[in-house]
Design an enzyme around this catalytic site. Sequence first.
Site, PDB file in Angstrom:
ATOM      1  N   ASP A 131      33.963   9.465 -45.752  1.00  0.00           N
ATOM      2  CA  ASP A 131      32.956  10.215 -46.511  1.00  0.00           C
ATOM      3  C   ASP A 131      31.883  10.724 -45.542  1.00  0.00           C
ATOM      4  O   ASP A 131      31.751  10.219 -44.416  1.00  0.00           O
ATOM      5  CB  ASP A 131      32.314   9.340 -47.596  1.00  0.00           C
ATOM      6  CG  ASP A 131      31.592   8.129 -47.017  1.00  0.00           C
ATOM      7  OD1 ASP A 131      32.157   7.464 -46.126  1.00  0.00           O
ATOM      8  OD2 ASP A 131      30.449   7.851 -47.423  1.00  0.00           O
TER       9      ASP A 131
ATOM     10  N   GLU B 234      31.025   4.902 -47.475  1.00  0.00           N
ATOM     11  CA  GLU B 234      30.165   4.111 -46.568  1.00  0.00           C
ATOM     12  C   GLU B 234      28.723   4.579 -46.624  1.00  0.00           C
ATOM     13  O   GLU B 234      27.792   3.794 -46.455  1.00  0.00           O
ATOM     14  CB  GLU B 234      30.698   4.199 -45.128  1.00  0.00           C
ATOM     15  CG  GLU B 234      30.031   3.250 -44.142  1.00  0.00           C
ATOM     16  CD  GLU B 234      28.864   3.849 -43.367  1.00  0.00           C
ATOM     17  OE1 GLU B 234      28.158   3.109 -42.682  1.00  0.00           O
ATOM     18  OE2 GLU B 234      28.639   5.075 -43.451  1.00  0.00           O
TER      19      GLU B 234
HETATM   20 ZN   LIG Z   1      29.052   6.619 -40.151  1.00  0.00          ZN
END
Ligand SMILES: [Zn+2]
Length: 370
Positions: A68, A132
């Site tokens: 992401d 994340e």
């Molecule tokens: Zn990163």
Amino acid sequence: MIQLLKELIRAESTLATGEVNAANVLCKYFTDNGVDCIVDCFDGIRANAVARVKGGDGEALLFAAHIDVVPPGDVVWEHPPFDAVEADGKIHGRGTADMKAGVAATAAAIVDIVKSGVELSGDIIFAATAGEETDSCGIKRFMAQNADSLPPLAGVLIPEPTGFDIVTAHRGILWIEITTKGKTAHGSMPHLGINAVMQMSALLERLRNYEVPCEPHPIFGKCSFSVNGIAGGQAPNVVPDSCTIKIDIRTVPDQNHQDVLDDFERIFKEIKVEHSDFEATVKIARSCGGIATDNDLQFVKTLCKATEISETQSVGYTTDAPNMLALNVPIAIFGPGKCELCHKPNEYVDIADVEKGRDYLIKVIKEFLT
Ligand SMILES: [Zn+2]
């Protein structure tokens, strides 16, 4: 590999669009090159991709990365953020540094190893996960599905952009929101209400020179504390019944986050002694611990040997590493790209660094598994 990086950038994997396209791009690269890979799609547009190369019965090596990216923001970029423009020996775009260069370099290293036909003493596993940058949903999902069934691991390597530093320690994050509660009344008759903004001012006064109680850490020293947002009240003629502050606390490895929350409850009680109608609640917006891998462990030594880098570093930012502490194996962070470009407009990565990253990771895999 550079083509893979470009396609990963163009897959535009922000929170709004999800990771499924990026996961499919990565999975296709692996399967086209004879490496087993599966895409684990969830919540419609979210996805992890997990690749695995079978080796012998020895310890396996786990690579963990995120696919992401953060949104490009409102600033106009020099090159469109999701076009992956190649210019001046660089690839430009959101996620080039953080961390699709690391993903592409790791994937290319794994494919190179497989194509070389070299015999591996253990498996290579590559988890490229979602979320994340927000809530680590991808790595948490990977752990829930796989933590119990993974082979014994030598360790985990996270190819985040460290500029080829070996990072073995970072702080944790604790984001909290504190809300004071009041009672609305007409603005012309404030004595009939309880003003939540004024309640908050009592708390803010108390927090002016506040330090989170914690033992100073040998690497990071004190835990940091900063009040970074405030909101309360709806109209000039209504006594506000709620006011919220946002606090960013960067904890040190092994610090108990619950202790921090408990300390706020203690402060609330103290304020209540003087302001009997004071009422506040504390809510966690984000919480993940820090890491501090022991540099004397063989995993770190082998990593240093493979890369010919003798010193390890610590950093202030956070990764998905704390979510893998349950594996009980050493974790290190090492990858291509400059971390100072992360989350900023005009993010880029030098093509030479992506190539260098792949070459480093080939050496790392060989050092651990051959
Ligand atoms: Zn990163």
